[in-house]
Design an enzyme around this catalytic site. Sequence first.
Site, PDB file in Angstrom:
ATOM      1  CG  ASP A 332     -27.811 -55.326 -14.527  1.00  0.00           C
ATOM      2  OD1 ASP A 332     -27.937 -54.852 -13.390  1.00  0.00           O
ATOM      3  OD2 ASP A 332     -28.340 -54.848 -15.535  1.00  0.00           O
ATOM      4  CG  ASP A 642     -28.709 -53.911 -19.531  1.00  0.00           C
ATOM      5  OD1 ASP A 642     -28.252 -53.481 -18.446  1.00  0.00           O
ATOM      6  OD2 ASP A 642     -29.930 -54.025 -19.757  1.00  0.00           O
ATOM      7  CG  ASP A 646     -24.178 -53.275 -15.787  1.00  0.00           C
ATOM      8  OD1 ASP A 646     -24.227 -53.306 -14.551  1.00  0.00           O
ATOM      9  OD2 ASP A 646     -25.179 -53.314 -16.514  1.00  0.00           O
TER      10      ASP A 646
END
Length: 910
Positions: A332, A642, A646
């Site tokens: 990410d 985070d 996700d």
Amino acid sequence: MPVQLSLPLYHQLSQPEVIEYLSSDGSGGLSAEEVASRYEKYGPNELRFKPGKPAWLRFLGQFHQPLLYILLLAGTIKAFLGSWTNASVIWGVTLINAIIGYVQEAKAEGAIASLAKAVTTEATVLREGQTLRIPSRDLVPGDIVLLASGDKVPADLRLLKVRNLQVDESALTGESLPGSKAIEPLPGDTPLAERTNMAYAGSFVTFGQGKGIVVSTANATEVGQISQSMESRVSLSTPLTRKFAQFSRTLLYAILTLATLTFAIGLGRGKSWIDMFEAAVALAVSAIPEGLPAVVTITLAIGVNRMARRHAIIRKLPAVEALGSATVICSDKTGTLTENQMTVQSIYTEGQYYAVSGGGYSPKGEISLITDGNPGSPFADELPPALGDCLVAGLLCNDSGLKQTGEDWSVVGDPTEGALIAAAAKAGLSQLGLLSSTPRLDAIPFESEYQYMATLHDGIPRLIYVKGSVESLMRRCSQMIDRYGQMTALNAEQIEQAVETMAEQGLRVLAFAKKAAATHQHSIDHEDIETGLVFLGLQGMIDPPRPEAIAAVHACQTAGIRVKMITGDHLVTARAIAERMGIKTAAQVLAFEGKQLAQMDNHQLAQAVVDGSVFARVAPTQKLQLVEVLQSQGEIVAMTGDGVNDAPALKQADIGIAMGKGGTEVARESADMLLTDDNFASIKAAVEEGRTVYQNLRKAISFLLPVNGGESMTILISTLLARDLPILSLQVLWLNMINSVTMTVPLAFEAKSPGIMQSPPRNPNEPLITKKLLRRILAVSLFNWILIFGMFEWAKSTTGDIAVARTMAIQSLVAARVIYLLSISQLGMSLVNYLRRQSTSITNAPILILGIVAAVALQILFSQWGVMNSLFATATLTGHQWLICLLPMPLMVFWAIFANVIDPPHCHGK
């Protein structure tokens, strides 16, 4: 059972259509009777999930292993025949294995419960025309919810009214900045991150006010659908557990075949079925590497401790090895590769560019003029007039502030405004100081319709400062300030070129302007700034990459691990960050948007996943899909993240890596590993430790299995030749559990080999036992068979005592094993290099030396202590017999050299 509405595309419907569909009242809300009815129908607004397996069932599940079936059956038959000692020892081994497996298994996943906590809050609602504050769990579809700055959105809402409403949806969408909200209907295919007329459960209101109607609660919300996708997803095995399962199945078939063959041949030669059963049990027990699960678990646990010291907390033991074998890291962007703090990096005023150093909201940094493409010396004293005006405008036309906690700085309010304050502070400007000398008299807050904010300040003269989009300010400006502070005609073409240059770097660009107000003016409205603004400059900002993350990405690529960025942010921004970090395939950054991926067929998607480096504006389901596509191509995938969005991908990946400090609780509970410092660079250290773990596991296997091979060959050939068994089943268990574990565990403490991060990842399809390793195992097994069988036959013929012969065979085997252990350890290699004078020191390996000493002490007890003689059918040896048992040691030196030529023990994955 509570139900939920079948979900239409609420963002596509107009306000009256949504209100009518939900049978609500937009001005007064639902009646108490209607609320009770809907609560009965839809249930509480909280996530529901299946409970995990009870502890006793998880423990019983540890016995569900093919190799343990053989031991359990053998122990039961031994007990039936009255051999309770043998049965107890065999059952004890299976119990130890089950306990180890139970400890190794991760605790029941708490991700769904964390999701429930993430959306539990209070809500302000309209019911029967009254404003009430209620627990969010009491909301029902059709409720009218009021939102204000600082609120957590309690359910999925279709917005009905907004006033400067901005919502932080980063945990759900990956978008790095709060999004401005509107109420107009949108096309049906609008991506989640761009649905400006919706507010989703679990997100936060950062600015403004709004009113919305509840369209989804509980599991029907976007967060709830994520929880269901996680709930339906079984826990995937790691490469190590898959390979052990395959190895166990293969070994099971081989053991059953050999044990049956042994039993049948013995009966055919006229042996009693009881003796043949003892031989079959001994063969089965000898072939099963009982100590291997314990050694594997201990090796992984040591890897866990080492990683913890390097800021990586492992939640599931097999993840240690999985990370070491990773071939792709899907990361990410926001908060993982980047600081998750907006930072002004470039300023443009009157034909000149200025570089701003420093990151985040800290006032540490400098502003310097860019000359010939490079930053010059920072300004020591007075700022150029145009630059100073631009910074002052950003500082005063601002509703936010910065807060210092220890060494950390954070923004109170909008991240974009926080970046402007930090940039001004780097030039020595104080927000409090300027506000005290030029206090604010009035303001026009930012509205999406106008795309600007304006403030009126006292002074001589009184000034209006404006900040907003370039388009909204340019049409209101007629002049600009030159580098000397003088008014000059607006050069629109030059400004547009500057905007384009900044945008190509992925910067978010804001324009700044000012205007003189009337001497006694106390308020402003939109008409006051419709014309006559003086253009001051541009400030370009971005959520910058972490410097240490750039180095970590390079290290991973050097190690043959591809890094791919998967983010919900804009394509241009994501590509710019990837360029800075060196995340690219071949010589370029190939980027795809979620819309493009959605239109691809399976073949096109697979090709895009292989070629692409950046995947932007992707939905949570697409993140999951990308991970699945990579896995279907045989890749070992590590996924970092985070946010709530996700979580499914973290759970699906071979190893999920969450941020321990800045990550959401949902992401942390879904992950296999946590980074306690939220530093992507720690992944490089964890990969290094993971590779070392696999290297040490490989050494352990090459040490353990040759003993099983030698024992099995000895028992099988003795049966075929109708000879007495050189080793009994209980003695085999002693060797496989006590001696093997004592001597093998020190291998888990071996340090990394030089150059371990210069090797490419192992082939994901490589079997646990490679051809080279199999040749090594067979070679050493052959030596062990010759040693056991030869020593037993010689000792039996010379002493006439079968117990002494068996004891001498076992002690000879252990003596040779000490030499073999040194040959595959770094201590042994260090000794050889020292003797060759290729090294001036010997590797310090106290644990390995301690393991050898402990093994020798236990072997002395094994033969010299009467209790052990009675339990394991051994005999006390004389000093002369002990010396004879040590004779095979020099022979093993030459055999170990031969085995090392076949398969060097220190090569990673080779």
